[in-house]
Design an enzyme around this catalytic site. Structure first.
Site, mmCIF file in Angstrom:
data_model
loop_
_atom_site.group_PDB
_atom_site.id
_atom_site.type_symbol
_atom_site.label_atom_id
_atom_site.label_comp_id
_atom_site.label_asym_id
_atom_site.label_seq_id
_atom_site.Cartn_x
_atom_site.Cartn_y
_atom_site.Cartn_z
ATOM 1 N N LYS A 46 0.841 -1.207 0.000
ATOM 2 C CA LYS A 46 0.000 0.000 0.000
ATOM 3 C C LYS A 46 0.873 1.252 0.000
ATOM 4 O O LYS A 46 2.075 1.185 0.303
ATOM 5 C CB LYS A 46 -0.892 -0.012 1.245
ATOM 6 C CG LYS A 46 -0.095 0.059 2.554
ATOM 7 C CD LYS A 46 -0.975 -0.155 3.776
ATOM 8 C CE LYS A 46 -0.145 -0.117 5.055
ATOM 9 N NZ LYS A 46 -0.952 -0.442 6.241
ATOM 10 N N TYR A 278 14.549 30.718 6.567
ATOM 11 C CA TYR A 278 13.375 31.391 7.110
ATOM 12 C C TYR A 278 13.444 31.497 8.632
ATOM 13 O O TYR A 278 13.772 30.517 9.315
ATOM 14 C CB TYR A 278 12.105 30.617 6.738
ATOM 15 C CG TYR A 278 11.731 30.694 5.275
ATOM 16 C CD1 TYR A 278 11.711 31.907 4.594
ATOM 17 C CD2 TYR A 278 11.376 29.539 4.583
ATOM 18 C CE1 TYR A 278 11.351 31.959 3.254
ATOM 19 C CE2 TYR A 278 11.008 29.591 3.252
ATOM 20 C CZ TYR A 278 11.002 30.806 2.586
ATOM 21 O OH TYR A 278 10.635 30.858 1.261
#
Ligand SMILES: *Cc1c(COP(=O)(O)O)cnc(C)c1O
Length: 405
Positions: A46, A278
């Site tokens: 999956k 940042y």
């Protein structure tokens, strides 16, 4: 598919190398561990095989002897069939209105926990003119999907009515453990007792399951009494331990399959006291060099690892760490004055052969689990498949060849 299975370009911004020889070797190691008790292996692929590439991983797992394949959604299971992958295949995460009919037509085992799902699969079987393969899921205590014990009698009786009408065969009885990665946790035996009771009830009512299963990777590795007929193995297939508390991959004969690397996009000198990234959460302590790693949280590099995430740069022996914040597309590493060539490769994680960090090291740096680290590597990162052939290959040798490309 969202990424090319045969990408071989040597100069890539970032890449996730997928060592299919390691994956096959993990399948063989896991099979050898559970085979003495009579259990078969389901390779859980999956979520794009936990970020490793679903179709290629499924093929490799089958080549190495995995009898079953498992996915969460029906769409994933149908994609495997569309790629030509045959044989036992199960999917378990259904929502009303999902594609029952194509799954019944494609001989996919479907999981049912509720009467609504049983009604939808019976309807699909009638329309297909085929017998659906249905596995009934018991909630033995996880409290997630599955049928509660109080609702089990009615679910089993309704499934058997569908079986008598030729609409379906109940092929499996199954459940899922909450705390398999904490050996000795009292919920494990409580769940096993309940699973035995619920399976026995269904069998007394007339169900003849081909398979009964409850084990995930942690249970497959450490709890033989949970193996029954089948173990559903995800993370261990990819060479990662379900939890560092139960052991390292090598303790179980497993080898990490994914190596994530990036090529430095810029190297430049900056003076002492320069803010980095940042928020200026990092400031250079002295004159230094900064390297720009062109991968960020859009690629699955966890922002939570800002200031911490480890990496090994080609030619160096000690790890360096993310300096400042991880941004969407890039982050910075303080190279301490080293003047590396742009294009130098930085290994974020891999098997550890060259002393590089592992996915577990990134999980520790980000305060999460290694499952999340590999699964979130995004579609912008090409997967480069190594050792696709089944000829015996030394995985270490191939990894070193990849490094030197
Ligand atoms: C994902 C999943 C697994 C595999 O779990 P691992 O811990 O990765 O081995 C097994 N069973 C179910 C129902 C799952 O959703």
């Amino acid at each position: 598919m969202r990424h090319s299975p045969h990408l071989r370009a040597p100069h890539l911004r970032a890449r996730a190398e997928i060592d299919l020889a390691a994956l096959r070797s993990n399948v063989r190691a896991l099979s050898a561990r559970v085979a003495p008790g009579g259990a078969a292996l389901m390779a859980v692929v999956k979520a794009d095989a936990y970020g490793h590439g679903m179709v290629e991983s499924a093929r490799a797992a089958r080549q190495a002897g995995a009898r079953w394949l498992g996915t969460a959604t029906p769409h994933e299971a149908l994609a495997l069939r569309a790629a030509g992958i045959e044989g036992p295949l199960m999917c378990w995460l259904w929502t009303p209105g999902d594609p029952w009919l194509p799954c019944v037509e494609a001989d996919i085992d479907v999981s049912v926990s509720d009467l609504w799902a049983l009604a939808e699969v019976r309807d699909a079987a009638r329309r297909a003119g085929r017998t659906a393969r249905v596995q009934l899921k018991a909630d033995t205590g996880l409290g997630r999907s599955g049928c509660q014990p109080a609702d089990w009698t009615e679910l089993v009786a309704t499934a058997l009515a569908g079986q008598a009408a030729g609409e379906l065969t109940v092929t499996g009885l199954w459940s899922h453990l909450a705390c398999a990665d904490e050996p000795g946790h009292p919920s494990i035996d409580a769940q096993l007792d309940r699973f035995h009771e619920m399976a026995e009830h269904a069998e007394k009512a007339g169900v003849e399951p081909e398979v009964r299963h409850i084990a995930n990777s942690a249970a497959a590795l450490t709890l033989p009494r949970t193996h029954f007929d089948l173990v559903r193995v995800g993370i261990a297939l990819y060479g990662i331990s379900p939890s560092p508390d139960i052991g390292r991959p090598e303790d179980f004969g497993l080898r990490p399959v994914m190596t994530l690397s990036a090529s430095l996009a810029q190297v430049k000198g900056v003076p002492a006291g320069h803010g980095v990234g940042y928020g200026h959460t990092h400031t250079t302590g002295h004159d230094t060099t900064l390297g720009l790693v062109p991968a960020g949280y859009a690629d699955g590099i966890p922002r939570q690892a800002s200031g911490h995430g480890p990496l090994l740069i080609e030619g160096e022996t000690a790890w360096r760490r993310v300096a400042g914040r991880v941004a969407m597309d890039q982050f910075t590493v303080d190279l301490g004055g080293a003047t590396l060539a742009p294009g130098s490769r930085a290994l974020l994680f891999g098997p550890g052969d060259r002393g590089e960090p592992t996915a577990q090291d990134w999980a520790d740096a980000a305060g999460t689990i290694a499952y999340e680290i590999v699964t979130r590597i995004g579609p912008r990162v090409p997967r480069v498949f190594l050792n696709e052939s089944t000829t015996p290959t030394d995985a270490r040798g191939s990894w070193e060849a990849a490094w030197s490309r």
